[in-house]
Design a protein around this motif. Structure first.
Motif, PDB file in Angstrom:
ATOM      1  N   GLU A  10     -10.140  -9.206  -1.169  1.00  0.00           N
ATOM      2  CA  GLU A  10     -10.697  -8.576  -2.375  1.00  0.00           C
ATOM      3  C   GLU A  10     -10.101  -7.188  -2.591  1.00  0.00           C
ATOM      4  O   GLU A  10      -9.767  -6.803  -3.722  1.00  0.00           O
ATOM      5  CB  GLU A  10     -12.217  -8.492  -2.254  1.00  0.00           C
ATOM      6  N   ARG A  11      -9.947  -6.423  -1.500  1.00  0.00           N
ATOM      7  CA  ARG A  11      -9.358  -5.080  -1.609  1.00  0.00           C
ATOM      8  C   ARG A  11      -7.933  -5.151  -2.144  1.00  0.00           C
ATOM      9  O   ARG A  11      -7.554  -4.409  -3.059  1.00  0.00           O
ATOM     10  CB  ARG A  11      -9.362  -4.398  -0.236  1.00  0.00           C
ATOM     11  N   LEU A  12      -7.132  -6.043  -1.581  1.00  0.00           N
ATOM     12  CA  LEU A  12      -5.739  -6.166  -2.007  1.00  0.00           C
ATOM     13  C   LEU A  12      -5.635  -6.638  -3.447  1.00  0.00           C
ATOM     14  O   LEU A  12      -4.802  -6.143  -4.223  1.00  0.00           O
ATOM     15  CB  LEU A  12      -4.999  -7.131  -1.075  1.00  0.00           C
ATOM     16  N   THR A  13      -6.493  -7.578  -3.835  1.00  0.00           N
ATOM     17  CA  THR A  13      -6.461  -8.081  -5.203  1.00  0.00           C
ATOM     18  C   THR A  13      -6.830  -6.992  -6.194  1.00  0.00           C
ATOM     19  O   THR A  13      -6.201  -6.861  -7.258  1.00  0.00           O
ATOM     20  CB  THR A  13      -7.418  -9.277  -5.349  1.00  0.00           C
ATOM     21  N   GLU A  14      -7.827  -6.203  -5.857  1.00  0.00           N
ATOM     22  CA  GLU A  14      -8.226  -5.111  -6.743  1.00  0.00           C
ATOM     23  C   GLU A  14      -7.107  -4.078  -6.868  1.00  0.00           C
ATOM     24  O   GLU A  14      -6.833  -3.563  -7.963  1.00  0.00           O
ATOM     25  CB  GLU A  14      -9.503  -4.450  -6.228  1.00  0.00           C
ATOM     26  N   ARG A  15      -6.434  -3.790  -5.770  1.00  0.00           N
ATOM     27  CA  ARG A  15      -5.310  -2.853  -5.821  1.00  0.00           C
ATOM     28  C   ARG A  15      -4.166  -3.416  -6.651  1.00  0.00           C
ATOM     29  O   ARG A  15      -3.483  -2.690  -7.366  1.00  0.00           O
ATOM     30  CB  ARG A  15      -4.823  -2.514  -4.416  1.00  0.00           C
ATOM     31  N   ARG A  16      -3.922  -4.725  -6.534  1.00  0.00           N
ATOM     32  CA  ARG A  16      -2.876  -5.348  -7.347  1.00  0.00           C
ATOM     33  C   ARG A  16      -3.214  -5.236  -8.836  1.00  0.00           C
ATOM     34  O   ARG A  16      -2.349  -4.866  -9.650  1.00  0.00           O
ATOM     35  CB  ARG A  16      -2.722  -6.822  -6.965  1.00  0.00           C
ATOM     36  N   GLU A  53       1.017   4.260  -2.869  1.00  0.00           N
ATOM     37  CA  GLU A  53       0.788   5.671  -2.558  1.00  0.00           C
ATOM     38  C   GLU A  53       1.953   6.534  -3.039  1.00  0.00           C
ATOM     39  O   GLU A  53       1.757   7.638  -3.561  1.00  0.00           O
ATOM     40  CB  GLU A  53       0.572   5.838  -1.054  1.00  0.00           C
ATOM     41  N   ASP A  78       0.834  -1.205   0.000  1.00  0.00           N
ATOM     42  CA  ASP A  78       0.000   0.000   0.000  1.00  0.00           C
ATOM     43  C   ASP A  78       0.869   1.256   0.000  1.00  0.00           C
ATOM     44  O   ASP A  78       0.580   2.228  -0.716  1.00  0.00           O
ATOM     45  CB  ASP A  78      -0.921   0.007   1.220  1.00  0.00           C
ATOM     46  N   GLY A 110     -13.044  -9.692   2.592  1.00  0.00           N
ATOM     47  CA  GLY A 110     -13.052  -8.279   2.227  1.00  0.00           C
ATOM     48  C   GLY A 110     -11.660  -7.733   2.005  1.00  0.00           C
ATOM     49  O   GLY A 110     -11.402  -7.027   1.013  1.00  0.00           O
ATOM     50  N   ASP A 111     -10.725  -8.044   2.904  1.00  0.00           N
ATOM     51  CA  ASP A 111      -9.358  -7.539   2.758  1.00  0.00           C
ATOM     52  C   ASP A 111      -8.679  -8.184   1.563  1.00  0.00           C
ATOM     53  O   ASP A 111      -7.933  -7.527   0.830  1.00  0.00           O
ATOM     54  CB  ASP A 111      -8.561  -7.798   4.028  1.00  0.00           C
TER      55      ASP A 111
END
Length: 257
Positions: A144-150, A104, A100, A141-142
């Motif tokens: 999915e969030r990390l995968t989408e960011r990747r 940023e 993360d 949830g976490d």
């Protein structure tokens, strides 16, 4: 000590993998890392780790916590506070936090030729799928969030590579990515742009026809404005798709999988 969730959950210490094993222990570690430095109620852990119709058994949790403390070798890291169990993790010890932070930093970097290496370094932290092997609802949830960011970081990386004039070296990797993500329209747009800039307009239009057929067959929708506009510009000659930046001595793109 290094905690890793961008792949199978594990702990490493001086390049050696710490002996944290067993599905329940690894599940406990994953749940605590998803809320690093914050309390996780015992009830939440009991419900997630043991699927039973009987009343939850706190002793089973206490024993699992004890074994995890022993495996970590630093028992003071895992403490029980008023709100639940807390795993103490420094910002530079958790790969998800490092990922993360790198994203940023990349987002604050205007120069695409400086942004690309930051994104590439962030993506190298991944060893598989987030929390791989842990089928626990509270982690979904976490993960999915990390995968989408990747996936978004992959798109940002190749957009930066194209802006640096590395379109020819990016074609093969983008082609592999669109095969893995056939419904991500922006990836197809990047591939079409890379092909067009490499003098392969016919191949770029073939990519459009393929993704259009996939979208219609799978989702019943036409391509969005980005892809439709890109097809129109390529049909018009694609002169406005020339690279904005030409990087002298540009080096090959490191594949992202």
């Amino acid at each position: 000590m290094r905690f890793e969730v961008l792949g199978p959950v594990r702990v490493t210490r001086e390049d050696d993998v710490a002996p944290v094993s067993g599905a329940v222990r690894l599940g406990l570690l994953g749940l605590l890392l998803a809320h690093a430095n914050a309390p996780v109620p015992a009830e939440t852990l009991l419900d997630a780790l043991w699927d039973t119709a009987d009343a939850p058994d706190p002793q089973r949790l206490h024993l699992t916590v004890h074994r995890l403390r022993r495996a970590l070798g630093e028992p003071e890291r895992l403490v029980l506070g008023p709100g639940g169990y807390v795993l103490r993790v420094a910002p530079d010890e958790l790969d998800a936090q490092l990922f993360d932070d790198a994203l940023e930093q990349a987002e604050r970097t205007q120069d695409p030729c400086r942004r690309a290496p930051l994104l590439r370094g962030a993506l190298r932290l991944w060893r598989g799928e987030a929390y791989q092997g842990l089928d626990l609802c509270p982690l979904a949830g976490d993960a999915e969030r990390l995968t989408e960011r990747r996936d978004a970081a992959c798109e940002q990386l190749y957009a930066a590579e194209l802006d640096c004039g590395r379109h020819e070296t990016a074609v093969a990797d983008l082609a592999a990515l669109v095969r893995r993500h056939p419904l991500r329209e922006h990836l197809h747009a990047l591939l079409m742009t890379a092909l067009c800039r490499s003098g392969r307009q016919a191949d770029a239009l073939a990519v459009y026809r393929t993704v259009r057929r996939t979208l219609v067959d799978e989702l019943g929708v036409e391509p969005g404005p980005e892809l439709r506009d890109l097809e129109r510009r390529i049909l018009a000659g694609g002169d406005d798709l020339v690279p904005r930046v030409h990087a002298a001595g540009s080096r090959p793109v490191t594949p992202v999988h």
